[in-house]
Design a protein around this motif. Structure first.
Motif, PDB file in Angstrom:
ATOM      1  N   ALA A  64       0.725  -0.949   0.172  1.00 17.73           N
ATOM      2  CA  ALA A  64      -0.086   0.153   0.170  1.00 17.73           C
ATOM      3  C   ALA A  64       0.842   1.230   0.031  1.00 17.73           C
ATOM      4  O   ALA A  64       0.731   2.496  -0.768  1.00 17.73           O
ATOM      5  N   ILE A  65       1.955   1.248   0.892  1.00 14.70           N
ATOM      6  CA  ILE A  65       2.919   2.533   0.680  1.00 14.70           C
ATOM      7  C   ILE A  65       3.356   2.855  -0.331  1.00 14.70           C
ATOM      8  O   ILE A  65       3.509   3.780  -1.103  1.00 14.70           O
ATOM      9  N   SER A  66       4.161   1.409  -1.130  1.00 15.56           N
ATOM     10  CA  SER A  66       4.946   1.743  -2.163  1.00 15.56           C
ATOM     11  C   SER A  66       4.022   1.562  -3.712  1.00 15.56           C
ATOM     12  O   SER A  66       4.610   1.620  -4.727  1.00 15.56           O
ATOM     13  N   SER A  67       3.074   1.531  -3.497  1.00 12.24           N
ATOM     14  CA  SER A  67       1.989   1.440  -4.847  1.00 12.24           C
ATOM     15  C   SER A  67       2.027   2.735  -5.342  1.00 12.24           C
ATOM     16  O   SER A  67       1.629   2.903  -6.684  1.00 12.24           O
ATOM     17  N   GLY A  68       2.297   3.909  -4.760  1.00  8.25           N
ATOM     18  CA  GLY A  68       2.140   5.337  -5.382  1.00  8.25           C
ATOM     19  C   GLY A  68       3.414   6.281  -4.874  1.00  8.25           C
ATOM     20  O   GLY A  68       3.981   5.898  -3.788  1.00  8.25           O
ATOM     21  N   PRO A  69       3.489   7.275  -5.419  1.00 15.11           N
ATOM     22  CA  PRO A  69       4.713   8.212  -4.779  1.00 15.11           C
ATOM     23  C   PRO A  69       4.128   8.996  -3.695  1.00 15.11           C
ATOM     24  O   PRO A  69       3.287   9.225  -3.421  1.00 15.11           O
ATOM     25  N   GLN A  70       5.226   8.985  -2.955  1.00 19.05           N
ATOM     26  CA  GLN A  70       5.192  10.182  -1.671  1.00 19.05           C
ATOM     27  C   GLN A  70       5.550  11.335  -2.173  1.00 19.05           C
ATOM     28  O   GLN A  70       6.268  11.645  -3.098  1.00 19.05           O
ATOM     29  N   VAL A  71       4.925  12.585  -1.558  1.00 19.69           N
ATOM     30  CA  VAL A  71       5.078  13.945  -1.807  1.00 19.69           C
ATOM     31  C   VAL A  71       5.806  14.713  -0.836  1.00 19.69           C
ATOM     32  O   VAL A  71       5.034  14.525   0.619  1.00 19.69           O
ATOM     33  N   ASP A  72       6.769  15.134  -1.164  1.00 22.95           N
ATOM     34  CA  ASP A  72       7.577  16.214   0.176  1.00 22.95           C
ATOM     35  C   ASP A  72       7.172  17.702  -0.262  1.00 22.95           C
ATOM     36  O   ASP A  72       7.575  18.241  -1.380  1.00 22.95           O
ATOM     37  N   VAL A  73       6.421  18.402   0.388  1.00 27.23           N
ATOM     38  CA  VAL A  73       5.915  19.867   0.264  1.00 27.23           C
ATOM     39  C   VAL A  73       6.560  20.807   1.123  1.00 27.23           C
ATOM     40  O   VAL A  73       6.806  20.593   2.195  1.00 27.23           O
ATOM     41  N   ASN A  74       7.239  21.746   0.569  1.00 28.95           N
ATOM     42  CA  ASN A  74       7.894  22.989   1.097  1.00 28.95           C
ATOM     43  C   ASN A  74       6.873  23.906   1.256  1.00 28.95           C
ATOM     44  O   ASN A  74       6.525  24.518   0.609  1.00 28.95           O
ATOM     45  N   THR A  75       6.151  23.876   2.502  1.00 25.73           N
ATOM     46  CA  THR A  75       5.202  24.905   2.833  1.00 25.73           C
ATOM     47  C   THR A  75       5.750  26.455   2.894  1.00 25.73           C
ATOM     48  O   THR A  75       4.838  27.270   2.755  1.00 25.73           O
ATOM     49  N   ASP A  76       6.970  26.646   2.820  1.00 22.05           N
ATOM     50  CA  ASP A  76       7.525  27.979   2.963  1.00 22.05           C
ATOM     51  C   ASP A  76       7.413  28.693   1.657  1.00 22.05           C
ATOM     52  O   ASP A  76       7.316  29.700   1.364  1.00 22.05           O
TER      53      ASP A  76
END
Length: 751
Positions: A416-428
């Motif tokens: 389930a975790i590796s089925s799609g990309p994870q997103v890193d968002v720079n909120t600044d």
């Protein structure tokens, strides 16, 4: 005076009631004490049973399920245990419930017991034979008398053994009918499910019960009647409570079964021998409306797992009772109010059966079995020496099941975790008000510049997948389950065998090895259940049946474990044997009855049990054939006799004709000279006549030749002077050859 008698009767009734109440209280107190001890000692076993049932249903216990959900992720349960249990149940049913076969039998003992009356009759008969020999003037010494008696005993023993085999066959048919009508098939099928699920399975029977049946009257009108017959049933392991010292069903101090009654059932017991009608009426009065439920701590979860979660709604209709089987001293039974005539020795131990409902003892009788055997039988998939309960399949593979569950949960979580990309968002760098949880194609991200953080506003990365490693771990432990339970995957149709299983011979060897494990499990059922049930039925019939033709010295023989590996081989060997014995020599040995028995066994395997007639019909056919053969032989003999007579007549006729021919030949031989002489005489006569006529024609003149020829013809019959048979030495002139030839005769000289 009448008032005194009534008062005395009233006092006697009160005293009897007081004694009954005292007995009931005393016996009820004893049973309740045993019941509490049995419940306490079984608490740990009940936890194990619930765990086994959860594993078969594929459910976690509440504490573990809460811990899994607290961590988050999947709570999947791999049904590996359920698969093994279903495979084992199907395998065992195929062995213990075969079509057209019995997994049990009755065999006469190797040396059948000879009843003493037969021995006495034999001795009397031998004594009479000895007296007859002595009466004839012969002497009989003691050794000869002993030899005669031994020989007669051997003949009697052989005859008894033969009759015992026939009696065993008839008794098998009776037991088969009793099992069919008594619910054996339904009970043993449910027992097998318990056997592969729990640490122990329990079977009950035979129990004599009065059951309603249908009889058919005139015009096929159904008539409701009742009959007493043996019944069989499965007892849930949750409802059986052995004493703490029990190893089997008979050796413990007591054995208790928890039973649920209904008002209708209790009403049917009224008037049945052995039941107290007063106690039954008290039970119906106290609990008939509100019911009686002795709830245990296992009942709630058990009902939910068994699919009876709403059983509590019928509480007012159910009355709980406990059936007690145990040993008691005769003195205690007398104190409890047992009939003194049933107690021979107050100090002896007696096996009793009692039923307690609430505080009322509705039944208390002595066990009718001569050996005191209790009608309960148990078996475990993996027995534990010295323990009443064994180990279940679910317990044998519990660690493997838990490991496979944990691996499967990790695998699903990782997928389930590796089925799609994870997103890193720079909120600044994200402008205020931008929805960072919304993703869609061609989305425009509104960002700002930052003097302190120039990283990308949005970055994507893929978590690593460990699916291959987790699948390898799962498959490894799944294979280990085959070894832990002795139930390999290829036995229930898994095609991924590999190794030796890729060939037919290799797979056969693997199946042979796997059969050893299941054979051992079936052997536990044979010894713990089937042998005891069949032996109990045999003993009951020997005691109470009026059919003397079924009675004999036999023993119950379970054949489940021994037959499972031999069934297919035996079928092939029977067919081979059938072909090998199809000759006159072997038929002379096994005979028509043996051949019929072999064909009958093969036809049953082919689901054609009525194809081969029974022995009586075969004997009738053989007798009819013998009569036909005798009639044909008699007709042939008569035909041969007639033919012989005809041949004799023809021979006599031929002989007569030969004799006649010989006589005629002899006569012809004797008459031949005379005939020859007569023929010569006639020839001479003709010659002479011819010569005379010729000579007369030569003497006459030419003008008168015709007349003279006629005259000569007239005178040809007259003798010529100077000739005749009486004169010899003178003859006329010899004729010419032409005249002789014209006459058609030869001259005497030529003749």
């Amino acid at each position: 005076m009448l008032a005194d008698e009534q008062e005395a009767a009233r006092q006697q009734q009160e005293e009897a009631q007081r004694r009954r109440d005292l007995v009931e209280q005393s016996l009820a107190g004893h049973i309740n004490k045993c019941w509490e001890n049995a419940k306490t000692s079984k608490a740990e076993v009940e936890r194990r049973m619930l765990d086994c049932l959860r594993r078969r249903k594929g459910e976690y216990d509440q504490a573990k399920l809460a811990a899994i959900r607290n961590e988050g992720g999947s709570d999947i349960y791999m049904m590996l245990t359920a698969t093994k249990i279903r495979a084992a149940a199907a395998w065992i049913r195929d062995i213990l419930m075969p079509a057209h076969e019995r997994p049990w039998g009755l065999d006469p003992t190797p040396v059948a017991d000879i009843p003493q009356p037969y021995v006495q009759q034999l001795q009397q008969r031998v004594q009479q034979q000895i007296q007859q020999v002595v009466a004839n003037g012969q002497q009989v010494d003691p050794q000869q008398a002993e030899a005669m008696l031994d020989s007669a005993k051997e003949d009697l023993r052989a005859e008894v053994q033969k009759r015992a085999r026939k009696a065993a066959d008839r008794h098998e048919d009776l037991i088969d009918d009793q099992l069919t009508e008594g619910g054996w098939l339904e009970g043993i099928e449910a027992f097998i499910d318990d056997f592969v699920t729990y640490p122990g399975a329990v079977f009950k029977g035979p129990m004599m019960r009065r059951v309603p049946t249908l009889a058919w009257g005139e015009g096929w009108t159904p008539i409701k009647t009742t009959e007493i017959r043996p019944e069989f049933e499965r007892v849930s392991p949750f409802d059986l409570y052995p004493s703490p010292d029990s190893v089997n069903c008979d050796d413990g101090a007591y054995l208790i079964e928890r039973i649920r009654y209904t008002r209708a059932h209790l009403n049917q017991l009224r008037g049945v021998p052995g039941y107290s009608e007063d106690a039954l009426e008290a039970v119906l009065k106290d609990y008939g409306q509100g019911g009686l439920r002795d709830w245990l701590w296992t009942d709630g979860e058990r009902q939910t797992l068994e699919g009876r979660g709403h059983e509590w709604l019928s509480g007012s209709e159910t009355i709980d009772g406990i059936q007690y089987w145990g040993s008691a001293q005769g003195l205690s039974l007398l104190q409890w109010g047992m009939d003194p005539e049933a107690i021979d020795d107050p100090l002896a131990e007696y096996e009793i059966e009692a039923i307690l409902i609430g505080q009322h003892v509705v039944r208390c009788v002595i066990n009718r079995d001569p050996l005191g055997t209790r009608p309960y039988h148990k078996a475990s998939y993996q027995p534990v020496p010295g323990s009443f309960w064994g180990q279940a399949i679910a317990e044998l593979m519990a660690d493997i099941q838990d490991t496979c569950n944990a691996t499967a949960r990790s695998l699903i979580n990782n997928l389930a975790i590796s089925s799609g990309p994870q997103v890193d968002v720079n909120t600044d760098r994200i402008q205020p008000g931008e929805d960072i949880t919304s993703f869609h194609p061609w989305k425009i991200w509104k960002t700002t510049n930052s003097f302190t953080n120039n990283d990308p506003a949005v970055r994507f990365f893929a978590p690593p997948s460990n699916a291959a490693e987790l699948m390898g771990v799962y498959e490894k432990f799944e294979t280990k389950a085959d070894d832990a339970t002795n139930i390999p995957r290829y036995t229930y149709g898994n095609e991924k065998v590999g190794g030796a299983g890729n060939t037919a011979s290799g797979l056969s060897m693997l199946m042979e090895s796997a059969n050893k494990g299941i054979k051992d499990a079936v052997r536990h059922i044979d010894r713990g259940v089937i042998r005891r049930v069949i032996g109990g039925l045999w003993l009951f019939n020997m005691q109470y049946s009026d059919d003397q033709s079924i009675k004999g010295d036999c023993k119950a023989v379970p054949r489940g474990s021994s037959a499972m590996l031999q069934r297919e081989q035996t079928q092939a060997m029977r067919q081979q044997f059938l072909g090998m014995t199809a000759n006159e020599t072997d038929m002379g040995i096994i005979g028509v009855p043996g051949r019929a028995k072999l064909l009958r066994a093969l036809s049953q395997q082919l689901d054609m049990p009525d194809l081969v007639p029974d022995d009586r019909e075969i004997e009738a056919r053989m007798a009819q054939q013998q009569k036909a053969q005798q009639a044909a032989q008699q007709a042939e003999q008569q035909s041969m006799q007639v033919e012989a007579q005809e041949k004799q007549a023809d021979a006599a006729k031929a002989k007569a004709e030969a004799e006649q021919t010989q006589a005629e030949t002899q006569h012809d031989q004797a008459m031949a000279p005379l005939e020859q002489r007569k023929l010569l005489a006639e020839i001479l006569k003709l010659v002479r006549e011819a010569n005379g006529n010729q000579q007369a024609g030569m003497e006459s003149p030419g003008s008168a030749q015709p007349e003279r020829r006629g005259q000569g013809a007239d005178q040809a019959a007259q003798p010529v002077p100077g000739t005749g048979p009486g004169r010899t030495g003178a003859s006329p002139a010899a004729p010419t050859s032409r005249s002789a030839a014209g006459a058609g005769i030869s001259s005497p000289r030529m003749a």
